[in-house]
Write a protein that holds these residues in place. Structure first.
Motif, PDB file in Angstrom:
ATOM      1  N   HIS A   1       0.821  -1.209   0.000  1.00 51.51           N
ATOM      2  CA  HIS A   1       0.000   0.000   0.000  1.00 51.51           C
ATOM      3  C   HIS A   1       0.861   1.268   0.000  1.00 51.51           C
ATOM      4  O   HIS A   1       1.818   1.372   0.778  1.00 51.51           O
ATOM      5  CB  HIS A   1      -0.914   0.005   1.217  1.00 51.51           C
TER       6      HIS A   1
ATOM      7  N   ASP B   1      -3.610   5.051  -2.757  1.00 51.50           N
ATOM      8  CA  ASP B   1      -4.261   3.794  -3.132  1.00 51.50           C
ATOM      9  C   ASP B   1      -5.682   3.733  -2.574  1.00 51.50           C
ATOM     10  O   ASP B   1      -5.941   4.180  -1.449  1.00 51.50           O
ATOM     11  CB  ASP B   1      -3.473   2.598  -2.587  1.00 51.50           C
TER      12      ASP B   1
ATOM     13  N   ILE C   1      -8.525   0.802  -1.698  1.00 51.30           N
ATOM     14  CA  ILE C   1      -8.578  -0.642  -1.464  1.00 51.30           C
ATOM     15  C   ILE C   1     -10.017  -1.064  -1.179  1.00 51.30           C
ATOM     16  O   ILE C   1     -10.714  -0.445  -0.365  1.00 51.30           O
ATOM     17  CB  ILE C   1      -7.691  -1.040  -0.274  1.00 51.30           C
TER      18      ILE C   1
ATOM     19  N   ARG D   1     -12.122  -4.523   0.022  1.00 54.23           N
ATOM     20  CA  ARG D   1     -12.031  -5.893   0.533  1.00 54.23           C
ATOM     21  C   ARG D   1     -13.442  -6.457   0.691  1.00 54.23           C
ATOM     22  O   ARG D   1     -14.367  -5.734   1.063  1.00 54.23           O
ATOM     23  CB  ARG D   1     -11.314  -5.924   1.889  1.00 54.23           C
TER      24      ARG D   1
ATOM     25  N   TYR E   1      -8.842   4.113   1.978  1.00 54.72           N
ATOM     26  CA  TYR E   1      -8.039   5.050   1.178  1.00 54.72           C
ATOM     27  C   TYR E   1      -6.771   5.358   1.941  1.00 54.72           C
ATOM     28  O   TYR E   1      -6.813   5.707   3.132  1.00 54.72           O
ATOM     29  CB  TYR E   1      -8.827   6.343   0.913  1.00 54.72           C
TER      30      TYR E   1
ATOM     31  N   GLU F   1     -10.679   4.030   6.727  1.00 50.90           N
ATOM     32  CA  GLU F   1     -11.406   2.838   6.289  1.00 50.90           C
ATOM     33  C   GLU F   1     -12.855   2.858   6.752  1.00 50.90           C
ATOM     34  O   GLU F   1     -13.164   3.278   7.875  1.00 50.90           O
ATOM     35  CB  GLU F   1     -10.719   1.594   6.846  1.00 50.90           C
TER      36      GLU F   1
ATOM     37  N   ASP G   1      -3.049  -7.725   5.651  1.00 52.69           N
ATOM     38  CA  ASP G   1      -3.162  -8.046   4.232  1.00 52.69           C
ATOM     39  C   ASP G   1      -1.902  -8.801   3.822  1.00 52.69           C
ATOM     40  O   ASP G   1      -0.806  -8.532   4.323  1.00 52.69           O
ATOM     41  CB  ASP G   1      -3.251  -6.777   3.378  1.00 52.69           C
TER      42      ASP G   1
ATOM     43  N   MET H   1      -0.153  -9.526   0.118  1.00 50.73           N
ATOM     44  CA  MET H   1      -0.263  -9.245  -1.302  1.00 50.73           C
ATOM     45  C   MET H   1       0.088 -10.480  -2.126  1.00 50.73           C
ATOM     46  O   MET H   1       1.189 -11.026  -2.019  1.00 50.73           O
ATOM     47  CB  MET H   1       0.654  -8.092  -1.694  1.00 50.73           C
TER      48      MET H   1
ATOM     49  N   ASN I   1      -1.887  -6.040  -6.984  1.00 54.76           N
ATOM     50  CA  ASN I   1      -3.244  -5.529  -6.794  1.00 54.76           C
ATOM     51  C   ASN I   1      -4.140  -6.412  -5.938  1.00 54.76           C
ATOM     52  O   ASN I   1      -5.077  -5.921  -5.317  1.00 54.76           O
ATOM     53  CB  ASN I   1      -3.934  -5.318  -8.148  1.00 54.76           C
TER      54      ASN I   1
ATOM     55  N   ASN J   1      -6.953 -11.113   3.133  1.00 58.55           N
ATOM     56  CA  ASN J   1      -7.096 -10.275   4.322  1.00 58.55           C
ATOM     57  C   ASN J   1      -7.755 -11.055   5.451  1.00 58.55           C
ATOM     58  O   ASN J   1      -8.641 -11.878   5.229  1.00 58.55           O
ATOM     59  CB  ASN J   1      -7.947  -9.038   4.001  1.00 58.55           C
TER      60      ASN J   1
ATOM     61  N   TYR K   1      -8.758  -5.922  -3.317  1.00 60.22           N
ATOM     62  CA  TYR K   1      -8.188  -5.441  -4.581  1.00 60.22           C
ATOM     63  C   TYR K   1      -7.787  -3.991  -4.405  1.00 60.22           C
ATOM     64  O   TYR K   1      -8.552  -3.177  -3.876  1.00 60.22           O
ATOM     65  CB  TYR K   1      -9.192  -5.569  -5.728  1.00 60.22           C
ATOM     66  N   LYS K   2      -6.581  -3.660  -4.843  1.00 67.03           N
ATOM     67  CA  LYS K   2      -6.034  -2.309  -4.723  1.00 67.03           C
ATOM     68  C   LYS K   2      -6.076  -1.612  -6.081  1.00 67.03           C
ATOM     69  O   LYS K   2      -5.600  -2.147  -7.083  1.00 67.03           O
ATOM     70  CB  LYS K   2      -4.601  -2.381  -4.200  1.00 67.03           C
TER      71      LYS K   2
END
Length: 232
Positions: A23, A27, A29, A31, A76, A85, A178, A180, A184, A188, A230-231
């Motif tokens: 992140h 970004d 995100i 979820r 964000y 969030e 998270d 990765m 992207n 989680n 997803y980012k």
């Protein structure tokens, strides 16, 4: 030899993981996954607050069942380490039960209710943005909207009606992580504790006209969620 090959493969994966960028500031995100609300309900005794029996303490306790629904997070990243969030979910439904009251007809399933728990949090990610593994902690504010309360058929047969529960404001805390899979896509997992307090009331004109009982409930659930993100 097979164990050695497996360990070598895992070690290689661990070395490769940091190459995936996690992140960074700007970004967005999303979820989604399964989310379970598990109330740790602690209630007052049931008391009559309206009618000719006003002031009577019926004793007993209220409990609530758990429920699992679709959970959604929208985050964000303000900086590489700090994000904001919003937690959302499809409506949860809980059974509300009374036990141990002096009024035997009140014991058992009183009814059901639904709620939505939008929660806004500030979240801190302590690791470098290049790390594929991103643990985090956060805290914020929750508003629990309770609606669609209704008594069970058993309670209605015993004269109960007009079941209501108050909405709630409270603090919320969370830990999560998270991992990765690509630049992207992530997996989680998260755990939250939310301070939810409500007062529930129910009427029973079969006992005496105008009778209403109430119980204060500290719902205070632990909330568990596992899913994918997803980012953008």
């Amino acid at each position: 030899m097979h164990k050695f090959k497996l360990c070598a493969s895992l070690f290689a994966l661990a070395l490769a993981a940091p190459l995936v960028h996690a992140h960074t500031a700007g970004d967005f995100i999303v979820r989604a996954g399964a989310i379970t609300v598990n109330p740790e309900a602690d209630s007052s005794s049931v008391k009559v607050d309206q009618g000719p029996l006003k002031g009577a303490d019926l004793g007993g306790k209220a409990t609530m069942s758990s429920d699992t629904q679709l959970g959604l997070n929208f985050a964000y990243m303000i900086t590489n380490n700090l994000g904001i969030e919003l937690l959302a979910a499809s409506p949860f439904e809980h059974d509300v039960k009374l036990k141990g009251t002096a009024l035997g007809a009140a014991n058992g399933k009183l009814g059901t209710l639904k709620h939505l728990p939008p929660t806004l949090s500030l979240v801190y990610y302590p690791l470098d943005a290049k790390s594929a593994f991103q643990p985090y902690i956060g805290g914020g504010i929750n508003y629990t909207w309770i609606y669609d309360e209704h008594v069970s058929s058993e309670a209605a047969a015993n004269g109960f009606s007009n079941f209501k529960a108050d909405n709630s404001w409270g603090l919320a805390w969370q830990i999560g992580a998270d991992y990765m899979l690509t630049d992207n896509v992530m997996i989680n997992a998260q755990v939250r504790y939310i301070d939810i307090d409500t007062t529930a009331t129910v009427e029973n004109n079969a006992v005496a006209p105008g009778t209403r009982a109430k119980v204060d409930v500290d719902v205070d659930p632990f909330i568990y969620m596992v899913g994918l993100g997803y980012k953008f």
